[in-house]
Write an enzyme that holds these catalytic residues in place. Structure first.
Site, PDB file in Angstrom:
ATOM      1  CG  PHE A 167     155.352  95.734 107.926  1.00 32.77           C
ATOM      2  CD1 PHE A 167     154.638  96.080 109.063  1.00 32.77           C
ATOM      3  CD2 PHE A 167     154.721  94.951 106.965  1.00 32.77           C
ATOM      4  CE1 PHE A 167     153.330  95.656 109.246  1.00 32.77           C
ATOM      5  CE2 PHE A 167     153.417  94.520 107.136  1.00 32.77           C
ATOM      6  CZ  PHE A 167     152.716  94.878 108.276  1.00 32.77           C
ATOM      7  CE1 TYR A 207     159.867  86.376 106.498  1.00 29.01           C
ATOM      8  CE2 TYR A 207     158.396  84.589 105.846  1.00 29.01           C
ATOM      9  CZ  TYR A 207     158.616  85.937 106.084  1.00 29.01           C
ATOM     10  OH  TYR A 207     157.605  86.837 105.906  1.00 29.01           O
ATOM     11  CG  LEU A 250     153.779  93.871 102.376  1.00 35.24           C
ATOM     12  CD1 LEU A 250     153.342  92.679 103.218  1.00 35.24           C
ATOM     13  CD2 LEU A 250     152.636  94.289 101.448  1.00 35.24           C
ATOM     14  CG  LEU A 282     165.419  97.958 112.653  1.00 34.66           C
ATOM     15  CD1 LEU A 282     164.207  97.065 112.404  1.00 34.66           C
ATOM     16  CD2 LEU A 282     165.039  99.111 113.570  1.00 34.66           C
ATOM     17  CB  SER A 310     154.891  85.445 107.846  1.00 33.72           C
ATOM     18  OG  SER A 310     154.784  84.560 106.756  1.00 33.72           O
ATOM     19  CG  ASN A 311     151.645  82.222 105.058  1.00 35.29           C
ATOM     20  OD1 ASN A 311     152.094  81.157 104.649  1.00 35.29           O
ATOM     21  ND2 ASN A 311     151.884  83.373 104.420  1.00 35.29           N
ATOM     22  CE  LYS A 338     158.390  88.045 109.329  1.00 35.83           C
ATOM     23  NZ  LYS A 338     158.500  89.493 109.547  1.00 35.83           N
ATOM     24  NE  ARG A 381     150.805  79.045 100.197  1.00 38.54           N
ATOM     25  CZ  ARG A 381     151.243  80.193 100.737  1.00 38.54           C
ATOM     26  NH1 ARG A 381     151.434  81.262  99.964  1.00 38.54           N
ATOM     27  NH2 ARG A 381     151.505  80.259 102.011  1.00 38.54           N
TER      28      ARG A 381
HETATM   29  C1  15L Z   1     155.493  85.764 103.244  1.00 36.78           C
HETATM   30  O1  15L Z   1     155.635  85.827 104.459  1.00 36.78           O
HETATM   31  C2  15L Z   1     156.466  86.406 102.316  1.00 36.78           C
HETATM   32  O2  15L Z   1     156.991  87.600 102.853  1.00 36.78           O
HETATM   33  C3  15L Z   1     155.898  86.650 100.935  1.00 36.78           C
HETATM   34  O3  15L Z   1     156.973  86.904 100.059  1.00 36.78           O
HETATM   35  C4  15L Z   1     155.068  85.462 100.438  1.00 36.78           C
HETATM   36  O4  15L Z   1     155.894  84.333 100.279  1.00 36.78           O
HETATM   37  C5  15L Z   1     153.989  85.160 101.453  1.00 36.78           C
HETATM   38  O5  15L Z   1     154.531  84.950 102.739  1.00 36.78           O
HETATM   39  C6  15L Z   1     153.156  83.938 101.052  1.00 36.78           C
HETATM   40  O6  15L Z   1     153.156  82.930 101.770  1.00 36.78           O
HETATM   41  O7  15L Z   1     152.493  84.023 100.014  1.00 36.78           O
END
Ligand code: 15L
Length: 268
Positions: A70, A135, A14, A51, A110-111, A139, A173
């Site tokens: 990103f 992960y 991304l 970083l 992220s979700n 976020k 999904r």
């Molecule tokens: C994310 O945050 C990931 O980076 C990506 O690889 C997907 O897993 C995405 O979410 C998702 O939930 O589809």
């Protein structure tokens, strides 16, 4: 836009996409950075850096107006890898931004920062975080870190809780989570240019009928998604989660069920 914009993760999926699409949109002064140099063209300005290295981060953020952040591990990993590459690296970046008077940060959330919410719950920009993985936790940390730097130091930020950003949707999904490359580019552009943002949470989703998210804040800021998962034939989509009953209950899908030792019924 002539002001300098730094894109971290510029060799990644991304970050790389945005490094190209922002240039197409008229960003004239882009600088990309990543741990490795991959798919970078000769005419793109790029600096190889880590970083986790504060000195290097300080150097590359000099004279930068906005950062599109990103650069991170994009999936679940060990606690220690996530701590180093997502949490400490992001903290370094914000601290360097403060010292160098960077004005804005667009953060790739992220979700999975909200993954333990049930699919029957409709979320908005005020909804609680509910990370589903180390992960996702990184976020959630990035979202609060950017809120702190906005409130305390007036570094404006937009956190985009990205659903599934792929060229085309692939899985059932994605009927709720898909965002196209151009819609994500539009959100990042708003984050860089909008006059009156302070600290924003928006959802990185195209205009999908089955979305779990009320993205009204993004719309207020001028987001007009051009794409929708509903234009694709969902009969062709894979059903990756369908063997996993737990994944089907929660927004984060398989990220929630991986290594799960909890009690599903108590996650309301
Ligand atoms: C994310 O945050 C990931 O980076 C990506 O690889 C997907 O897993 C995405 O979410 C998702 O939930 O589809």
């Amino acid at each position: 836009m002539n002001k300098k914009v730094l894109v971290t993760g510029a060799s990644g999926h991304l970050g790389g996409m945005l490094f190209r699409s922002l240039a197409d949109l008229g960003y004239k002064n882009l600088l990309g950075t990543d741990l490795k140099k991959k798919n970078i063209k000769k005419n793109q300005k790029f600096v190889l850096a880590n970083l986790k290295n504060f000195k290097a981060t300080l150097k590359m953020t000099k004279g930068v107006y906005a950062i599109v952040h990103f650069g991170a591990i994009p999936i679940e990993d060990t606690q220690s890898n996530i701590l180093q590459n997502n949490i400490i690296a992001t903290y370094n970046l914000f601290e360097a931004a403060r010292i160098n008077k960077v004005r804005r940060v667009i953060f790739a959330s992220s979700n999975h920062a909200i993954g333990f919410h049930r699919r029957t719950t409709r979320l908005n920009h005020f909804s609680n975080q509910r990370p589903d993985s180390h992960y996702g936790l990184s976020k959630a940390f990035g979202e609060e870190l950017s809120r702190f730097y906005a409130d305390k130091f007036n570094i404006k930020s937009m956190c985009i809780r990205i659903g599934s950003c792929l060229k085309t949707p692939e899985d059932k999904r994605h009927l709720s989570t898909w965002i196209s490359y151009s819609d994500l580019t539009q959100l990042v552009d708003i984050g860089i240019k909008h006059k009156s943002i302070h600290h924003e949470i928006v959802y990185g989703a195209s205009k999908n009928k089955k979305s779990w998210w009320n993205n009204s804040r993004a719309y207020q800021l001028g987001y007009k998604p051009k794409d929708s998962v509903d234009r694709f034939d969902s009969r062709l989509f894979s059903k990756n989660e369908y063997k996993d009953n737990m994944a089907l209950l929660f927004q984060g899908g398989v990220f929630t069920s991986a290594n799960f030792k909890g009690n599903i019924k108590s996650i309301k």
